[in-house]
Structures are given as C-alpha cells and as structure tokens.
Design a protein around this motif. Structure first.
Motif, PDB file in Angstrom:
ATOM      1  N   VAL A  11      64.955  75.590  59.512  1.00 52.85           N
ATOM      2  CA  VAL A  11      65.188  76.530  60.612  1.00 52.85           C
ATOM      3  C   VAL A  11      63.917  77.320  60.892  1.00 52.85           C
ATOM      4  O   VAL A  11      63.515  77.514  62.035  1.00 52.85           O
ATOM      5  CB  VAL A  11      66.339  77.510  60.271  1.00 52.85           C
ATOM      6  CG1 VAL A  11      66.510  78.555  61.368  1.00 52.85           C
ATOM      7  CG2 VAL A  11      67.635  76.757  60.048  1.00 52.85           C
ATOM      8  N   ASN A  56      73.287  77.320  54.149  1.00 51.84           N
ATOM      9  CA  ASN A  56      72.217  78.080  54.810  1.00 51.84           C
ATOM     10  C   ASN A  56      70.921  78.027  54.021  1.00 51.84           C
ATOM     11  O   ASN A  56      69.841  77.936  54.586  1.00 51.84           O
ATOM     12  CB  ASN A  56      72.633  79.538  55.022  1.00 51.84           C
ATOM     13  CG  ASN A  56      73.539  79.721  56.232  1.00 51.84           C
ATOM     14  OD1 ASN A  56      73.553  78.903  57.145  1.00 51.84           O
ATOM     15  ND2 ASN A  56      74.294  80.808  56.244  1.00 51.84           N
ATOM     16  N   PRO A  58      72.283  77.645  63.740  1.00 53.74           N
ATOM     17  CA  PRO A  58      70.910  77.972  64.112  1.00 53.74           C
ATOM     18  C   PRO A  58      70.518  77.371  65.465  1.00 53.74           C
ATOM     19  O   PRO A  58      71.039  76.332  65.853  1.00 53.74           O
ATOM     20  CB  PRO A  58      70.077  77.348  62.991  1.00 53.74           C
ATOM     21  CG  PRO A  58      70.932  76.287  62.408  1.00 53.74           C
ATOM     22  CD  PRO A  58      72.342  76.736  62.573  1.00 53.74           C
ATOM     23  N   TYR A  88      78.034  71.477  60.336  1.00 56.66           N
ATOM     24  CA  TYR A  88      77.758  72.833  59.885  1.00 56.66           C
ATOM     25  C   TYR A  88      79.061  73.550  59.557  1.00 56.66           C
ATOM     26  O   TYR A  88      79.185  74.187  58.508  1.00 56.66           O
ATOM     27  CB  TYR A  88      76.974  73.605  60.949  1.00 56.66           C
ATOM     28  CG  TYR A  88      76.562  74.977  60.494  1.00 56.66           C
ATOM     29  CD1 TYR A  88      77.323  76.097  60.825  1.00 56.66           C
ATOM     30  CD2 TYR A  88      75.438  75.161  59.694  1.00 56.66           C
ATOM     31  CE1 TYR A  88      76.967  77.356  60.377  1.00 56.66           C
ATOM     32  CE2 TYR A  88      75.083  76.417  59.243  1.00 56.66           C
ATOM     33  CZ  TYR A  88      75.848  77.510  59.600  1.00 56.66           C
ATOM     34  OH  TYR A  88      75.498  78.758  59.144  1.00 56.66           O
ATOM     35  N   ILE A 131      69.152  74.609  54.436  1.00 58.74           N
ATOM     36  CA  ILE A 131      68.492  74.348  55.716  1.00 58.74           C
ATOM     37  C   ILE A 131      67.454  75.385  56.139  1.00 58.74           C
ATOM     38  O   ILE A 131      66.737  75.176  57.119  1.00 58.74           O
ATOM     39  CB  ILE A 131      69.523  74.195  56.863  1.00 58.74           C
ATOM     40  CG1 ILE A 131      70.230  75.521  57.150  1.00 58.74           C
ATOM     41  CG2 ILE A 131      70.503  73.074  56.555  1.00 58.74           C
ATOM     42  CD1 ILE A 131      71.143  75.468  58.377  1.00 58.74           C
ATOM     43  N   GLN A 132      67.382  76.506  55.413  1.00 55.20           N
ATOM     44  CA  GLN A 132      66.493  77.592  55.859  1.00 55.20           C
ATOM     45  C   GLN A 132      65.061  77.146  56.144  1.00 55.20           C
ATOM     46  O   GLN A 132      64.493  77.527  57.170  1.00 55.20           O
ATOM     47  CB  GLN A 132      66.512  78.754  54.848  1.00 55.20           C
ATOM     48  CG  GLN A 132      65.923  80.045  55.407  1.00 55.20           C
ATOM     49  CD  GLN A 132      66.796  80.657  56.486  1.00 55.20           C
ATOM     50  OE1 GLN A 132      67.989  80.887  56.313  1.00 55.20           O
ATOM     51  NE2 GLN A 132      66.214  80.904  57.650  1.00 55.20           N
TER      52      GLN A 132
END
Lengths: 355, 387
Positions: free
Chosen positions: B67, B60, B27, B45, B63-64
């Motif tokens: 982000v 993913n 990201p 990552y 961490i969304q």
C-alpha cells in the motif's frame, strides 16, 4: 521516553492495551528507533488514541512533566483562553520579522490518532472535517485540496510557500506509523486569502494554522481564534467534538503538543544576535525555541530563524502568544543594540506556571 | 494454542470496534503497480480481514508495504510480507496467486525440490575473469517458532541473534570466523563493510521501512563472517539469516561448494540444539518476502557488459535465460559504468543446483555475446531459446 522508561515500568505496562488495542511497544517505537534529534530533544513516544494517556499514564505522566517544565498532570489543571482582544503590542518591526504564524492541532474524539488509525478512521476524519469547513464564510471561506488529487507541481508550490506539510520522510513520523497509506485521506484546506489553513491527517487529525507575511501577529491571532471557534462549532453541530480534558487540555498525538497544542512564531532576521554566544541563553530565558525556516527537522539557513514558544501546556493560548510577542520584541531590541555596537542583557527567566 | 485463540479473538473484536465495512477500509490502489495490488480484490479483503495468525499478524500488516509503495522503478515488487510461518497458510487466498504470479505459474499443489549437492553442478569454475568481476550465492533461512522481521518482538529478535551466534561459533576450518554486532561497529567500519558489498544497508529502503523490519535498529542485527570474508551471514535484516558465499573472480563452482558445505553445517548445528529451519514441501524454505520462497537462492555475478547492455535485445536475452539484472549496489540501485549484477530470476520450483547451473550457463553466453559485440559482430545466432 528513554529518560523515563524503566524495566519495572515496562514490565507493568507491557501487557496492557487501550480499547483500540494500542500497546506500550507501539507508543514507544518511535523513541526506540530514533535515539536523538540533532536540534530538538524529542519526546520519543506517541499516543495511538485518547485513552493512551490514561492506560499508560505511568510512563506518559513523567514524560509530560519533563517536557512541560514540571507540569504535573496528576495535580494540575490546564487553562484555555482564546480571547484575542487581550493581546497587546502585537505588531512587529517588519525590517526584522518576515512573517507571523500561529498553529495548533485538534483531534476528533472517538477516532484513533494517526499512529494507530485504520484507513476508514482516517477517511472519517477527513469527511468530518472537510464537511464542517465547507460551512466557513466571508474571509474564512475556502476549499479543500486532497493530497492524492494534487499534481506534484501544486504540491511543491504549497510546500515552498510554507503552507503544506512535508512528504513523510521524517524518521520520527515514519517510525510511529503515521505515514501509512500515504497519501490516502490527507489534504489541505485553505481560505481564498491563504492565511487560514487546515492540514488533515498529517501528524494529528487536524492542524489549524493562521499565517501571513509581515509582523501583524495580533491580526494573525485574531483570525486564529475566530476560525478555531467557528470550526469547533461546525463540528459540534454534527455531533462531534474535540478531544479535551482539564488535566491535559487538547489531546494530540505527541505529548509535546498537549495543552494548547499552540506554536506561535515568526520568521525573523537576527544576523548579529544569532552570532552572539548568549543567543541560546536569551532564548531559553524568554521560553522561546529556534528552528530552521523549513520546519522542525531543518537547520537555519543564513540569518533567518523560526522563533516560537517552547511551552504548550500549563499556560493558556493568550499567555503563550503574549510571551512570543514580548520575547520577539526583546530579540529585535537586542539585534538593534548589537547593530549600534551596544551591549545586550540576558533577560531574567520567565516563571513557569501561574500559582 | 487455545489460550492464545481466546486472546486473539478478544483482540480481533476490539479491532472490529474501530473497523468499518470492507469498502471503507479497502486501500486505494489506483496508482499501484505491484503483485499485491494486482491480486487483492475487495471480496478477498473482506474475507481475509476477519483472520489473524496465531501470533497476531493481520491482513493489513501483510499488505502494508504494498500500500505504501505503489511501484518500484527497477523491479516489480511483491508488496506483501509474512510476519510468521503461518501467514502463508492463513492468507493463502491472497498469497497463492501472488506466489503463482511471481514464481512462473507455481501452483498451490506443486512440490518444491531441494538439492544442495554441489557435485551436481557442471562446470562453473571458469567464468571469464576479464568480464566477471565477482561471484556470489546467497539464500535465507528462518528459524521455526520465531516471528519474522516484520512482526518479531525485541525478545525474539535477540533470541535469533543468540542462537545464530552459538551455531556459527562452532564452524571450523576455512569457515571459522566471528560475529560483529551492528551496534558495536563504528560508522567507518560499517561503511567499509557496505562498500565491500559485505554488509546490508542501513534501513532506508521504503520497502523495509513500511513493513516494520527496521524497528529497534540496530538492536540484535549484525554480520558474521569467516576470516577470508568469503562466507558471511547477515543476522536479522530482512530475514532471520541470510547466508552468503562470495569471492572475487569467476569461480562460481568454488563459491557454490563453500555455500553448500557451510549451509549444511549450519543446519546441523541448529538441529543439534533442537531448532530447525522453516521449510515445507510446497513452499520450500519459508522467508519474509514471498519472492524468496523455495530456494531463497540468488546466485549472481558482477560482470562488465558495456556493449551488451546497450543492445536492443539485452532484456529479451535475460528473460530467455531466466536471469535478472540489478545495479551493483544491491536491489534498490541502478547499474553504474556498464557493470551489472546478473542473477537468477527464479527462486521456487527449481532446485539450488538447477538455478546455479542457469546462472553459470547464462553468464557464459552473455560473455560470448559481449565479445562478439566488442568486435562489431552480430549475436543473432547466439540467441537462446526460452528456458
């Protein structure tokens, strides 16, 4: 979605996944989270990739049939026609029509759609499309503006001019996962005249828009067809193609945009007609839809409406644009009659599909 | 477990199909100011994206929210969430440094202590009601074996609701109460409960939305409370359960007594039915957000600090007392009219009793300071040492 999904269908489909690992729950989440839209009956489900429409055909087909007036993907074929020379009387009375616009969407085959795509796929879409667009010339020559690099002011300016898509606050968009990683790999490309624009990675991989102030819908559609064909050619040169099949036409994220993906419309002033109780019925029979001038999630302000075709699938681009032209001309006729104190007639309903 | 591993591997290889290199997938965190963005490196990552928890939660997904939410104006957000108990183990390379940063240097080898004996609290029954408008203690609990709100299915969420209802129905005496399912409430009832500070907001917080915790709203969400509305349980908001004891005025001791009694009773009711809370000796109670690990406890007051809040040293005092300020509408709001929500900043590495003690002592000091400033006097001699 809620109208078509049964526990039995759910049970049969819930263990399946597309090759990109997209599931039924993911398809329907937006419809679960958004029970109903105040202005428009929403579809309530999205595709995560091209294969969604096949793997989950058991639920998509009835939803498509319902949304697209009985179009049956199992038996029918969708016509494509981007020959703008066939259009007649495409010039509106500019005392009423403030602007004209035609948009569609295109998806890049092989890459997941916005609800499901990874960051790298989204960036790939951006790369493929922007590279192709840099090949456009003449009145179509333009440049790309990445959302991440625009200033707030530039962004607001483009939104106010009705060029740029909204910041993702629409619950339909956010519930479907389309706002992930915003504003990464999102942007807008437009030509120098700002009458041919491409949105990248909003609700679809691309949205292609031709628009201008005034009532020259014929010219808008001419530019639309020319631009679209050139973009397709430029993408094919690099080994890519658009998602399309003869059952569903152009494949887009929302089932409501299958077929042509085309919305042709005007911003039109209808102070008398909009207050007439028959307004809704007139629109319905002409197969037209009204929206506010801020886009799909807005109400109309004052007497100015966004009027566009309801249908997307089962009729070609030329047919739909002609339908809008004829329909808007009829609305303007009604408006003029009401201005003069004359009565109006509700037109007979337009037939659904070519036999 | 082995069947599941097979499915998971297949799923992972399918995911691999569409993922490219770590660089292409990493990201863009250049605008970001949260703990996830601070600690996630490209190498990390690359390493962690190969993994998935037994229940299918990926990096993913962890961490969304970080982000999608570069930074919060009032609080440095964590920017990651757990989808299940195993998240904290499977993605420890990221979560351990985040936990250490958020929880004052708490190390992967540290042990957390639990103390829910209210008799160990000294004082706290006499916070000045001229300044302290209300007192509240909350924590969260997760039911072991079920995925957490970012990842749970509708079936799991409904099961959590069902089990919670069964346990809460058995409470007696002044804890006796009833459950109000969110989907059966009218808009007016809902708004009243929100305005009384009892009910959680409708999910509009971008942190909540980005992590998938608002899915299927309002299905299987609700609030249980006793007849006095002094003991409340939120079901399926940001955690499986949030347990809250609150009342008007400054008797924090009584609030904490009720809190401990209620919580202990609920835990034993769950155990009777063969369920336990997610807990381990390193992380204490396991909750969705890493910021709530350990005690998951936030003890606080709504208090009037019109003078103190304008003082240049306000932030410094709070920092030394290990306290945090918020607006009175909850975590995403600003203070209104000089009234602040003052609570403990820590959750992990201190016991429940220790944290409530900090709040009691801290609030007493803030009250002293406010009184001094009212009279135009200095507060320099009252400045506390760093706790």
């Amino acid at each position: 979605m809620a109208a078509a999904l049964t526990p039995a269908i759910y049970a049969r489909l819930r263990d399946k996944a597309t090759p990109h690992n997209w599931t039924l729950d993911q398809c329907i989440q937006t419809g679960v989270d958004n029970p109903g839209h105040p202005f428009i009956k929403t579809v309530g489900m999205v595709a995560g990739d091209e294969e969604s429409y096949e793997v989950f055909a058991e639920i998509f087909d009835p939803v498509i049939k319902d949304r697209h007036n009985g179009y049956d993907p199992r038996t029918m074929r969708h016509p494509t026609d981007l020959d703008s020379s066939k259009i007649t009387s495409g010039f509106f009375d500019e005392r009423y029509v403030l602007s004209s616009r035609v948009r569609t969407g295109r998806s890049i085959r092989g890459l997941s759609l916005p609800p499901a795509c990874t960051r790298s796929e989204r960036r790939e879409v951006e790369r493929v499309v922007v590279t192709a667009l840099s090949g456009l010339k003449g009145d179509l020559a333009g440049r790309y503006y990445s959302l991440g690099e625009m200033s707030q002011r530039e962004q607001q300016q483009l939104i106010d001019e009705h060029f740029l898509f909204d910041k993702p606050v629409s619950p339909l968009l956010t519930a479907a996962g389309m706002a992930r990683d915003w504003p990464d790999a999102r942007g807008i490309w437009h030509n120098n005249d700002k009458n041919f624009l491409i949105w990248i990675n909003e609700e679809d991989h691309t949205r292609i828009i031709s628009m201008e102030k005034g009532g020259n819908m014929k010219r808008v559609f001419e530019r639309f067809c020319k631009g679209l064909k050139q973009v397709e050619h430029l993408i094919q040169e690099r080994g890519w193609e658009f998602m399309w099949n003869e059952r569903l036409g152009y494949i887009l994220t929302c089932p409501s945009n299958l077929g042509t993906g085309l919305r042709a419309g005007v911003h039109v002033r209808l102070p008398f007609l909009s207050k007439d109780p028959r307004f809704g019925k007139v629109l319905e029979n002409l197969r037209l839809q009204k929206r506010g001038t801020g886009g799909v999630d807005t109400a109309a302000t004052g007497d100015t409406f966004d009027i566009s075709n309801l249908d997307r699938l089962g009729k070609s681009e030329v047919e739909l644009v002609q339908l809008v032209i004829d329909g808007v001309n009829y609305l303007i006729e009604c408006e003029k009659r009401l201005e003069r104190g004359q009565d109006i007639k509700i037109p007979s309903p337009i037939p659904q599909f070519r036999k | 477990m082995s069947d599941n591993v097979g499915n998971i591997c297949e799923a992972m290889s399918q995911i691999r199909m569409k993922e490219r290199s770590a660089e292409e997938e990493f990201p863009d965190l250049s605008q970001h100011n949260n703990l996830m963005a601070k600690h996630l490196t490209l190498d990390m990552y690359g390493q962690l994206r190969e993994r998935v928890t037994p229940r299918g939660f990926t990096l993913n997904q962890v961490i969304q929210p970080g982000v999608d939410n570069p930074g919060h104006p009032f609080i440095m957000t964590v920017g990651c969430v757990a989808g299940d108990e195993e998240t904290y183990d499977v993605f420890k390379e990221l979560l351990d440094p985040v936990i250490e940063d958020r929880h004052g240097g708490y190390k992967p080898s540290d042990k957390h202590k639990t103390d829910l004996n209210p008799d160990n609290l000294k004082g706290g029954d006499d916070l000045d009601p001229n300044y302290v408008l209300s007192s509240r203690v909350r924590t969260g609990r997760s039911i072991r074996g079920f995925c957490l709100p970012p990842h749970c299915s509708r079936g799991e969420r409904r099961m959590v609701e069902k089990l919670s209802n069964e346990a809460l129905d058995s409470l007696t005496g002044d804890l006796k109460g009833k459950y109000y399912a969110l989907k059966n409430m009218t808009d007016a009832e809902q708004q009243q409960l929100i305005d009384d500070h009892f009910l959680f907001d409708k999910p509009v917080s971008p942190l909540l939305l980005a992590s998938g915790m608002a899915r299927d709203w309002p299905d299987a969400r609700g609030i249980w409370h006793n007849d006095n509305k002094t003991f409340l349980v939120w079901v399926n908001e940001e955690d499986h359960l949030r347990v809250i004891s609150m009342q008007k005025g400054g008797n924090m001791k009584e609030v904490f007594n009720r809190f401990c009694t209620g919580l202990t009773k609920i835990e034993s009711l769950f155990k009777e039915k063969g369920h336990e809370f997610m807990w381990n000796e390193h992380l204490g109670y396991v909750l969705t957000c890493p910021s709530n690990l350990g005690t998951g406890l936030r003890a606080g007051v709504h208090m009037k600090l019109p003078n103190m809040s304008k003082h240049a040293k306000f932030e410094e005092v709070l920092k030394r007392l290990r306290l945090q300020k918020r607006g009175t509408g909850g975590v995403d709001t600003a203070a209104v009219g000089g009234v602040f929500d003052i609570s403990n900043a820590d959750r992990l590495g201190f016991s429940e009793v220790e944290l409530v003690q900090m709040v009691v002592d801290g609030v007493k000091l803030l009250t002293e300071m406010e009184k001094r400033l009212e009279k135009g006097q200095s507060i320099d001699d009252l400045m506390p040492a760093q706790k």
